[in-house]
Write a protein that holds these residues in place. Structure first.
Motif, PDB file in Angstrom:
ATOM      1  N   UNK A   1     -30.930   6.802  -5.665  1.00  0.00           N
ATOM      2  CA  UNK A   1     -32.351   6.968  -5.954  1.00  0.00           C
ATOM      3  C   UNK A   1     -32.558   6.995  -7.463  1.00  0.00           C
ATOM      4  N   UNK A   2     -33.383   6.076  -7.954  1.00  0.00           N
ATOM      5  CA  UNK A   2     -33.691   6.000  -9.379  1.00  0.00           C
ATOM      6  C   UNK A   2     -35.186   6.262  -9.572  1.00  0.00           C
ATOM      7  N   UNK A   3     -35.510   7.210 -10.434  1.00  0.00           N
ATOM      8  CA  UNK A   3     -36.903   7.546 -10.728  1.00  0.00           C
ATOM      9  C   UNK A   3     -37.311   7.171 -12.151  1.00  0.00           C
ATOM     10  N   UNK A   4     -36.313   6.930 -13.021  1.00  0.00           N
ATOM     11  CA  UNK A   4     -36.635   6.582 -14.406  1.00  0.00           C
ATOM     12  C   UNK A   4     -35.608   5.595 -14.929  1.00  0.00           C
ATOM     13  N   UNK A   5     -36.094   4.543 -15.577  1.00  0.00           N
ATOM     14  CA  UNK A   5     -35.249   3.523 -16.190  1.00  0.00           C
ATOM     15  C   UNK A   5     -35.476   3.537 -17.693  1.00  0.00           C
ATOM     16  N   UNK A   6     -34.411   3.837 -18.462  1.00  0.00           N
ATOM     17  CA  UNK A   6     -34.491   3.882 -19.919  1.00  0.00           C
ATOM     18  C   UNK A   6     -33.761   2.670 -20.491  1.00  0.00           C
ATOM     19  N   UNK A   7     -34.480   1.857 -21.256  1.00  0.00           N
ATOM     20  CA  UNK A   7     -33.939   0.605 -21.766  1.00  0.00           C
ATOM     21  C   UNK A   7     -33.897   0.587 -23.289  1.00  0.00           C
ATOM     22  N   UNK A   8     -32.729   0.288 -23.823  1.00  0.00           N
ATOM     23  CA  UNK A   8     -32.646  -0.039 -25.242  1.00  0.00           C
ATOM     24  C   UNK A   8     -33.443  -1.331 -25.475  1.00  0.00           C
ATOM     25  N   UNK A   9     -33.854  -1.559 -26.723  1.00  0.00           N
ATOM     26  CA  UNK A   9     -34.598  -2.783 -27.041  1.00  0.00           C
ATOM     27  C   UNK A   9     -33.697  -3.889 -27.576  1.00  0.00           C
ATOM     28  N   UNK A  10     -33.260  -3.762 -28.819  1.00  0.00           N
ATOM     29  CA  UNK A  10     -32.528  -4.858 -29.459  1.00  0.00           C
ATOM     30  C   UNK A  10     -31.212  -5.151 -28.748  1.00  0.00           C
ATOM     31  N   UNK A  11     -31.032  -6.433 -28.434  1.00  0.00           N
ATOM     32  CA  UNK A  11     -29.838  -6.927 -27.744  1.00  0.00           C
ATOM     33  C   UNK A  11     -29.702  -6.390 -26.324  1.00  0.00           C
TER      34      UNK A  11
ATOM     35  N   UNK B   1     -29.790   4.390 -17.498  1.00  0.00           N
ATOM     36  CA  UNK B   1     -29.898   4.031 -18.916  1.00  0.00           C
ATOM     37  C   UNK B   1     -29.137   2.741 -19.151  1.00  0.00           C
ATOM     38  N   UNK B   2     -29.759   1.813 -19.897  1.00  0.00           N
ATOM     39  CA  UNK B   2     -29.157   0.504 -20.172  1.00  0.00           C
ATOM     40  C   UNK B   2     -29.122   0.283 -21.680  1.00  0.00           C
ATOM     41  N   UNK B   3     -27.962  -0.120 -22.201  1.00  0.00           N
ATOM     42  CA  UNK B   3     -27.864  -0.374 -23.637  1.00  0.00           C
ATOM     43  C   UNK B   3     -26.677  -1.240 -23.978  1.00  0.00           C
TER      44      UNK B   3
END
Length: 269
Positions: A6-16, A216-218
Motif C-alpha cells: 500500500x502506497x499513500x505518498x510518492x516522493x520524486x527527485x527532480x533532476x535526472x 521515494x525515487x531518486x
C-alpha cells in the motif's frame, strides 16, 4: 507474483529522475502522476533545487499536486504552492563561519542558501561557472558584503566548472557538517542533520501518512537517506552505484526513457 504494498505518498527527485536530461517532464510522466492522484496517492517532489526554481517544474503538474507540500532545497525547507511552509534550523553560527573561512582559502565560487533567499559575496573575485552565472540573474539571488551578515544559512552550494573543483569542494570538512554530490557538478555542504528524509518526515506528519506507505525515487547521493528510510526506496537506472545498492528496487529505465512512468506502472499502481 509479489503483491504490491500500500502506497499513500510518492516522493520524486527532480533532476535526472522526473526530469529528462533536457530538463523537461515527459507527457507520459505527467499522465502517470495524474493516475497516482486518481488512485489517492499523494505526489510530491523532493529536490535539491532552490524552491523558487523547483516551482518552475511543479507548476507544470496538476493543481492538486502543486498544492501538496514539497521538499525543497535538499531538505532545507517545505513549500506549498508558492508559499514556504517550514525550514530547518540550519548551521550553528560557529560552524558556518569555520566552513566559510576554509572556502575563502580556495578558488571556489559559492552560494549560501537560507531557503527563502540565496546570497553570494559580491567582492568575491572568482569566475563563476556558467550555471552559477545564470543563477546570478535571478531576483532571489542577492549580494552581501560578507557571508557573516547572512541569517539562517542552511546550505553552501558550489556549481563547479570541472571535476577538480568538485574534488576541492569535497575536501572542505568540518565536524558537524558534510559534503555531498547533488548531480551535474553540484556539491553541497550542509549540517549533518539536513537531508531530504528529515524534511519528508515533516510531510508525512502533516498528512498523517506512515513512512512504510511512502515510496521515494531518486538517482544521486542527496537522495540516499530518503531511499533508505522510505517504505519502498527505488533508484533510477541512471542512478549512482551507491544509490542502487541502498534501494529496494532499481528501475528498468533511465530518466530519458520513461524511467518514472515505468516505475509507477510496475511498482506503485
Amino acid at each position: 507474483m509479489e503483491q504490491k504494498r500500500t502506497i499513500k505518498l510518492l516522493a520524486l527527485d527532480l533532476d535526472n529522475t522526473l526530469l529528462t536530461s533536457k530538463k523537461t517532464i515527459s507527457c507520459q510522466s505527467k499522465q502517470a502522476l495524474k493516475a497516482c492522484e486518481k488512485a489517492g496517492i499523494r505526489v510530491i517532489t523532493a529536490s535539491g533545487r532552490l524552491y523558487r526554481s523547483q516551482i518552475n517544474f511543479t507548476s507544470q503538474l496538476s493543481q492538486h499536486i502543486q498544492n501538496n507540500w514539497h521538499v525543497c532545497n535538499g531538505g532545507g525547507g517545505l513549500y506549498c504552492g508558492q508559499e514556504l511552509m517550514w525550514r530547518t534550523k540550519g548551521f550553528a553560527p560557529e560552524l558556518f563561519l569555520r566552513i566559510i573561512n576554509k572556502i575563502r582559502q580556495t578558488p571556489l565560487f559559492y552560494f549560501v542558501d537560507t531557503v527563502s533567499e540565496v546570497f553570494y559575496e559580491k567582492d568575491l573575485r572568482i569566475q563563476p561557472s556558467q550555471t552559477a552565472e545564470k543563477l546570478l540573474q535571478q531576483t532571489y539571488i542577492r549580494p552581501v558584503n560578507n557571508a557573516e551578515e547572512i541569517s539562517h544559512p542552511v546550505r553552501i552550494v558550489f556549481y563547479c566548472r570541472n571535476g577538480w573543483e568538485v574534488s576541492l569542494a569535497h575536501e572542505i570538512q568540518e565536524e558537524g557538517a558534510r559534503s555531498y554530490d547533488a548531480g551535474d557538478k553540484v556539491v553541497e555542504i550542509a549540517p549533518k542533520a539536513l537531508n531530504k528524509f528529515e524534511a519528508l518526515k515533516e510531510v508525512c506528519r502533516h498528512y498523517h501518512i506512515p513512512m512504510d506507505q511512502v515510496t521515494a525515487v531518486g538517482d544521486d547521493e542527496n537522495d540516499l537517506e530518503m531511499i533508505q528510510e522510505a517504505g519502498l526506496g527505488i533508484a533510477m537506472q541512471n542512478g549512482t552505484s551507491k544509490i542502487k545498492e541502498a534501494a529496494d528496487i532499481v528501475g528498468q529505465y533511465d530518466n530519458d526513457h520513461e524511467g518514472v512512468s515505468n516505475i509507477i506502472k510496475h511498482y506503485i499502481l
